[in-house]
Design a protein around this motif. Sequence first.
Motif, PDB file in Angstrom:
ATOM      1  N   GLN A  75       0.835  -1.184   0.000  1.00  0.00           N
ATOM      2  CA  GLN A  75       0.000   0.000   0.000  1.00  0.00           C
ATOM      3  C   GLN A  75       0.880   1.247   0.000  1.00  0.00           C
ATOM      4  O   GLN A  75       1.852   1.323   0.737  1.00  0.00           O
ATOM      5  N   VAL A  76       0.529   2.188  -0.859  1.00  0.00           N
ATOM      6  CA  VAL A  76       1.274   3.436  -0.968  1.00  0.00           C
ATOM      7  C   VAL A  76       0.362   4.576  -0.533  1.00  0.00           C
ATOM      8  O   VAL A  76      -0.749   4.725  -1.047  1.00  0.00           O
ATOM      9  N   GLN A  77       0.819   5.363   0.405  1.00  0.00           N
ATOM     10  CA  GLN A  77       0.073   6.553   0.805  1.00  0.00           C
ATOM     11  C   GLN A  77       0.676   7.780   0.156  1.00  0.00           C
ATOM     12  O   GLN A  77       1.912   7.945   0.147  1.00  0.00           O
ATOM     13  N   LEU A  78      -0.190   8.614  -0.384  1.00  0.00           N
ATOM     14  CA  LEU A  78       0.232   9.830  -1.068  1.00  0.00           C
ATOM     15  C   LEU A  78      -0.349  11.040  -0.344  1.00  0.00           C
ATOM     16  O   LEU A  78      -1.551  11.072  -0.057  1.00  0.00           O
ATOM     17  N   VAL A  79       0.490  12.011  -0.074  1.00  0.00           N
ATOM     18  CA  VAL A  79       0.041  13.212   0.627  1.00  0.00           C
ATOM     19  C   VAL A  79       0.414  14.435  -0.196  1.00  0.00           C
ATOM     20  O   VAL A  79       1.609  14.695  -0.435  1.00  0.00           O
ATOM     21  N   GLU A  80      -0.620  15.162  -0.634  1.00  0.00           N
ATOM     22  CA  GLU A  80      -0.397  16.365  -1.426  1.00  0.00           C
ATOM     23  C   GLU A  80      -0.319  17.598  -0.524  1.00  0.00           C
ATOM     24  O   GLU A  80      -0.909  17.618   0.566  1.00  0.00           O
ATOM     25  N   SER A  81       0.349  18.603  -1.005  1.00  0.00           N
ATOM     26  CA  SER A  81       0.387  19.893  -0.327  1.00  0.00           C
ATOM     27  C   SER A  81       0.669  20.976  -1.361  1.00  0.00           C
ATOM     28  O   SER A  81       1.072  20.682  -2.493  1.00  0.00           O
ATOM     29  N   GLY A  82       0.445  22.219  -0.951  1.00  0.00           N
ATOM     30  CA  GLY A  82       0.805  23.342  -1.813  1.00  0.00           C
ATOM     31  C   GLY A  82      -0.361  24.061  -2.460  1.00  0.00           C
ATOM     32  O   GLY A  82      -0.162  25.068  -3.144  1.00  0.00           O
ATOM     33  N   GLY A  83      -1.565  23.545  -2.280  1.00  0.00           N
ATOM     34  CA  GLY A  83      -2.715  24.236  -2.855  1.00  0.00           C
ATOM     35  C   GLY A  83      -3.007  25.533  -2.133  1.00  0.00           C
ATOM     36  O   GLY A  83      -2.412  25.842  -1.104  1.00  0.00           O
ATOM     37  N   GLY A  84      -3.931  26.296  -2.691  1.00  0.00           N
ATOM     38  CA  GLY A  84      -4.296  27.554  -2.064  1.00  0.00           C
ATOM     39  C   GLY A  84      -5.130  28.423  -2.964  1.00  0.00           C
ATOM     40  O   GLY A  84      -5.569  27.995  -4.041  1.00  0.00           O
ATOM     41  N   LEU A  85      -5.331  29.649  -2.518  1.00  0.00           N
ATOM     42  CA  LEU A  85      -6.100  30.657  -3.261  1.00  0.00           C
ATOM     43  C   LEU A  85      -5.123  31.674  -3.836  1.00  0.00           C
ATOM     44  O   LEU A  85      -4.353  32.296  -3.087  1.00  0.00           O
ATOM     45  N   VAL A  86      -5.148  31.814  -5.155  1.00  0.00           N
ATOM     46  CA  VAL A  86      -4.262  32.756  -5.825  1.00  0.00           C
ATOM     47  C   VAL A  86      -5.054  33.546  -6.852  1.00  0.00           C
ATOM     48  O   VAL A  86      -6.205  33.212  -7.154  1.00  0.00           O
ATOM     49  N   GLN A  87      -4.428  34.560  -7.396  1.00  0.00           N
ATOM     50  CA  GLN A  87      -5.048  35.349  -8.455  1.00  0.00           C
ATOM     51  C   GLN A  87      -4.591  34.849  -9.819  1.00  0.00           C
ATOM     52  O   GLN A  87      -3.535  34.216  -9.947  1.00  0.00           O
ATOM     53  N   ALA A  88      -5.380  35.157 -10.810  1.00  0.00           N
ATOM     54  CA  ALA A  88      -5.018  34.797 -12.181  1.00  0.00           C
ATOM     55  C   ALA A  88      -3.636  35.356 -12.511  1.00  0.00           C
ATOM     56  O   ALA A  88      -3.330  36.515 -12.179  1.00  0.00           O
ATOM     57  N   GLY A  89      -2.809  34.518 -13.140  1.00  0.00           N
ATOM     58  CA  GLY A  89      -1.462  34.922 -13.486  1.00  0.00           C
ATOM     59  C   GLY A  89      -0.411  34.513 -12.470  1.00  0.00           C
ATOM     60  O   GLY A  89       0.786  34.549 -12.768  1.00  0.00           O
ATOM     61  N   ASP A  90      -0.854  34.143 -11.288  1.00  0.00           N
ATOM     62  CA  ASP A  90       0.071  33.724 -10.235  1.00  0.00           C
ATOM     63  C   ASP A  90       0.567  32.298 -10.476  1.00  0.00           C
ATOM     64  O   ASP A  90       0.110  31.601 -11.395  1.00  0.00           O
ATOM     65  N   SER A  91       1.471  31.874  -9.605  1.00  0.00           N
ATOM     66  CA  SER A  91       2.033  30.527  -9.675  1.00  0.00           C
ATOM     67  C   SER A  91       1.811  29.783  -8.367  1.00  0.00           C
ATOM     68  O   SER A  91       1.684  30.400  -7.302  1.00  0.00           O
ATOM     69  N   LEU A  92       1.763  28.477  -8.463  1.00  0.00           N
ATOM     70  CA  LEU A  92       1.717  27.594  -7.304  1.00  0.00           C
ATOM     71  C   LEU A  92       2.545  26.370  -7.622  1.00  0.00           C
ATOM     72  O   LEU A  92       2.646  25.969  -8.784  1.00  0.00           O
ATOM     73  N   LYS A  93       3.107  25.763  -6.574  1.00  0.00           N
ATOM     74  CA  LYS A  93       3.828  24.511  -6.753  1.00  0.00           C
ATOM     75  C   LYS A  93       3.227  23.479  -5.818  1.00  0.00           C
ATOM     76  O   LYS A  93       3.257  23.640  -4.595  1.00  0.00           O
ATOM     77  N   LEU A  94       2.672  22.442  -6.407  1.00  0.00           N
ATOM     78  CA  LEU A  94       2.113  21.339  -5.640  1.00  0.00           C
ATOM     79  C   LEU A  94       3.187  20.281  -5.402  1.00  0.00           C
ATOM     80  O   LEU A  94       4.033  20.051  -6.272  1.00  0.00           O
ATOM     81  N   SER A  95       3.103  19.658  -4.245  1.00  0.00           N
ATOM     82  CA  SER A  95       4.008  18.571  -3.901  1.00  0.00           C
ATOM     83  C   SER A  95       3.194  17.355  -3.497  1.00  0.00           C
ATOM     84  O   SER A  95       2.104  17.483  -2.940  1.00  0.00           O
ATOM     85  N   CYS A  96       3.749  16.189  -3.775  1.00  0.00           N
ATOM     86  CA  CYS A  96       3.107  14.941  -3.373  1.00  0.00           C
ATOM     87  C   CYS A  96       4.215  14.002  -2.903  1.00  0.00           C
ATOM     88  O   CYS A  96       5.095  13.657  -3.690  1.00  0.00           O
ATOM     89  N   THR A  97       4.131  13.607  -1.650  1.00  0.00           N
ATOM     90  CA  THR A  97       5.132  12.716  -1.079  1.00  0.00           C
ATOM     91  C   THR A  97       4.521  11.348  -0.861  1.00  0.00           C
ATOM     92  O   THR A  97       3.406  11.221  -0.345  1.00  0.00           O
ATOM     93  N   ALA A  98       5.263  10.338  -1.266  1.00  0.00           N
ATOM     94  CA  ALA A  98       4.775   8.960  -1.188  1.00  0.00           C
ATOM     95  C   ALA A  98       5.468   8.193  -0.075  1.00  0.00           C
ATOM     96  O   ALA A  98       6.676   8.347   0.141  1.00  0.00           O
ATOM     97  N   SER A  99       4.682   7.360   0.594  1.00  0.00           N
ATOM     98  CA  SER A  99       5.221   6.534   1.673  1.00  0.00           C
ATOM     99  C   SER A  99       5.548   5.151   1.136  1.00  0.00           C
ATOM    100  O   SER A  99       4.815   4.187   1.382  1.00  0.00           O
ATOM    101  N   THR A 100       6.606   5.065   0.390  1.00  0.00           N
ATOM    102  CA  THR A 100       7.037   3.792  -0.165  1.00  0.00           C
ATOM    103  C   THR A 100       8.541   3.846  -0.386  1.00  0.00           C
ATOM    104  O   THR A 100       9.081   4.906  -0.702  1.00  0.00           O
ATOM    105  N   ARG A 101       9.161   2.671  -0.250  1.00  0.00           N
ATOM    106  CA  ARG A 101      10.596   2.622  -0.522  1.00  0.00           C
ATOM    107  C   ARG A 101      10.879   2.320  -1.982  1.00  0.00           C
ATOM    108  O   ARG A 101      12.045   2.243  -2.388  1.00  0.00           O
ATOM    109  N   THR A 102       9.799   2.110  -2.742  1.00  0.00           N
ATOM    110  CA  THR A 102       9.962   1.795  -4.163  1.00  0.00           C
ATOM    111  C   THR A 102       9.354   2.880  -5.044  1.00  0.00           C
ATOM    112  O   THR A 102       8.760   2.607  -6.087  1.00  0.00           O
ATOM    113  N   PHE A 103       9.490   4.122  -4.612  1.00  0.00           N
ATOM    114  CA  PHE A 103       8.895   5.260  -5.339  1.00  0.00           C
ATOM    115  C   PHE A 103       9.347   5.294  -6.789  1.00  0.00           C
ATOM    116  O   PHE A 103       8.548   5.584  -7.685  1.00  0.00           O
TER     117      PHE A 103
END
Length: 118
Positions: free
Chosen positions: A1-29
């Motif tokens: 079983q692999v658990q995935l946890v996302e982060s980095g979302g939010g509220l921004v204005q048009a034209g802005d940037s965001l960077k999403l991250s997803c970390t996996a709980s596995t040794r075989t990523f």
Amino acid sequence: QVQLVESGGGLVQAGDSLKLSCTASTRTFSGYSMGWFRQAPGEERELVSAVSLSPGNTYYADSVKGRFTISRDNANNTVYLQMNSLKPEDTAVYYCAAGAGWGVWDYWGQGTQVTVSS
């Protein structure tokens, strides 16, 4: 079983940037293809971008080509989605997914909300 946890979302204005991250709980990523999906209210979930086991193979939906960049850091079990020039139509819940094969998604994260105001 692999658990995935996302982060980095939010509220921004048009034209802005965001960077999403997803970390996996596995040794075989490094053995998983990784993808980012999104789902807007009343819409079906769609594949936004994906990266294969070897980072040279990537996929982007036409709607995000030239604006979004997917990358992976196998040493830290993390996949990223850099989103530039965001538009209101990018507003959605973004989900990270992992699959043992290209185009087959076995595991999903809980999602992170991205809201782009005009």
